[in-house]
Design a protein around this motif. Structure first.
Motif, short mmCIF file in Angstrom:
data_model
loop_
_atom_site.label_atom_id
_atom_site.label_comp_id
_atom_site.label_asym_id
_atom_site.label_seq_id
_atom_site.Cartn_x
_atom_site.Cartn_y
_atom_site.Cartn_z
N ALA A 138 0.83 -1.20 0.00
CA ALA A 138 0.00 0.00 0.00
C ALA A 138 0.87 1.26 0.00
O ALA A 138 0.58 2.24 -0.71
CB ALA A 138 -0.92 -0.01 1.22
N MET A 139 1.94 1.23 0.79
CA MET A 139 2.84 2.38 0.84
C MET A 139 3.50 2.62 -0.52
O MET A 139 3.56 3.76 -1.01
CB MET A 139 3.90 2.15 1.90
CG MET A 139 4.92 3.26 2.02
SD MET A 139 6.21 2.87 3.22
CE MET A 139 7.03 1.50 2.38
N THR A 170 2.44 1.67 -3.43
CA THR A 170 1.44 2.09 -4.42
C THR A 170 1.28 3.60 -4.42
O THR A 170 1.20 4.24 -5.48
CB THR A 170 0.09 1.41 -4.14
OG1 THR A 170 0.24 -0.01 -4.23
CG2 THR A 170 -0.96 1.86 -5.15
N GLY A 171 1.26 4.20 -3.22
CA GLY A 171 1.20 5.65 -3.12
C GLY A 171 2.43 6.32 -3.69
O GLY A 171 2.34 7.33 -4.40
N GLY A 210 2.27 6.20 -7.49
CA GLY A 210 1.37 7.21 -8.03
C GLY A 210 1.99 8.59 -8.06
O GLY A 210 1.83 9.34 -9.03
N TRP A 211 2.72 8.92 -7.01
CA TRP A 211 3.39 10.24 -6.97
C TRP A 211 4.48 10.32 -8.03
O TRP A 211 4.63 11.35 -8.70
CB TRP A 211 3.98 10.46 -5.58
CG TRP A 211 4.74 11.75 -5.48
CD1 TRP A 211 4.22 13.01 -5.35
CD2 TRP A 211 6.16 11.90 -5.54
NE1 TRP A 211 5.23 13.94 -5.31
CE2 TRP A 211 6.43 13.30 -5.42
CE3 TRP A 211 7.22 11.02 -5.66
CZ2 TRP A 211 7.73 13.79 -5.42
CZ3 TRP A 211 8.52 11.51 -5.67
CH2 TRP A 211 8.76 12.89 -5.55
#
Length: 341
Positions: free
Chosen positions: A165-166, A168-169, A172-173
């Protein structure tokens, strides 16, 4: 199970069903390979493919087969087998049917490494190297967070989900920081694609697979014993901690190499070992059957991706994601009915 004892005191054991599944799996992979090489804008019959592979094709056919289609085929087979072996190892070591490099965040780590290169404007070779480095780094991070005694059971899976999850963020950035054309190329790679793959991608993947597959196969008996439980495996003389760390590291490298060559193709590592166990109906990791199943799955998905929409090729990750996502939902429902989750 059949047992054969040799004059030297060695004993060989095999299951007739497992041998049959392996033979049929090999035949299926070879059939799909011939169909994959023969398909495309310049169609070739199976006879033409075999004739070209033996050196009797025309110069145009030889170029198309050896320089354009064989590298893509080798990448699909290598990535499918590597992901399936990695998934089989992780599921056996964790004794968790939901364990796979996808769930643990290894492929997301590979994607992070690749996106860093995209943002920096690096070459394709640098992208592949960064993908491997990112996958290994995410594996080390998961190992550090889980701790020495967290490499088994649900704890490692939960840590992996958190890391995924970390990352994935972060991914995206990174996409928002890349130039528009590079971001579009990165999105295609993140989906999982075999388009434009050459020997520069297939060669390193096959080399890693050739080096690490014997390590995994030699650890097959230890994997089967660990599935009985750490206490039972220790009592039978298996150094559980060392075996777990070695084989988990091998699984991370296999998954990272596959991601570097074909992008983070989803769900192959999760579904292939399950299908192999259902086909063989044998206990243990079923490593050979898993590798054949993974290779066949990714190659079949690529064939569907090329032919599903007339005049347009889908990324292979779209097909594996759709089929694998449906399989994951079914698996969760089955596990719930069985009272395991």
């Amino acid at each position: 199970m059949t047992v054969l004892r040799t004059p030297g005191g060695l004993s060989l054991r095999w299951r007739a069903r497992s041998l049959a599944v392996g033979a049929l799996g090999t035949l299926l992979v070879l059939t799909l390979a011939v169909l994959a090489v023969g398909g495309g804008d310049y169609p070739m019959s199976p006879a033409d493919v075999l004739r070209t592979l033996t050196g009797e094709g025309s110069p145009a056919e030889t170029f198309i087969v050896r320089e354009l289609r064989l590298p893509r085929l080798a990448t699909a087979l290598g990535a499918g087998a590597a992901l399936a072996l990695a998934g089989a190892v992780v599921q056996s070591l964790l004794r968790n049917p939901l364990g796979s490099p996808d769930v643990l965040g290894i492929t997301q780590g590979a994607a992070t490494g690749a996106l860093v290169v995209v943002v920096a404007g690096g070459s394709s070779l640098a992208l592949s190297g960064a993908a491997v480095a990112g996958g290994v780094a995410s594996g080390l991070l998961i190992r550090a967070v889980a701790g020495r005694h967290g490499l088994a059971g649900h704890r490692l899976v939960l840590v992996g989900i958190g890391v995924m999850a970390m990352l994935t963020g972060v991914n995206g950035w990174l996409l928002t920081r890349a130039p528009l054309m590079d971001a579009a190329r990165a999105v295609l790679w993140l989906t999982g694609s075999l388009d434009g793959r050459g020997w520069a991608q297939a060669g390193p993947l096959l080399a890693v697979l050739a080096a690490l597959t014997p390590v995994v196969l030699l650890g097959g008996r230890a994997l089967s014993t660990i599935e009985l439980g750490d206490d039972s495996a220790t009592a039978l003389g298996v150094p559980v901690s060392r075996v777990r760390q070695l084989l988990l590291g091998t699984a991370v490298l296999l998954a990272a190499a596959a991601a570097a060559a074909a992008g983070p193709v989803s769900f192959v590592a999760l579904t292939a070992p399950h299908l192999a166990r259902r086909l063989t109906r044998a206990p243990g990791p079923n490593l050979v059957a898993s590798a054949l199943t993974g290779a066949a799955l990714l190659l079949a998905a690529d064939l569907v991706a090329q032919r599903a929409i007339a005049g347009q090729q889908l990324p292979v990750g779209v097909v594996t994601g759709a089929l694998g996502g449906a399989y994951l939902v079914w698996l969760l429902a089955a596990q719930r009915r069985a009272g395991r989750i």
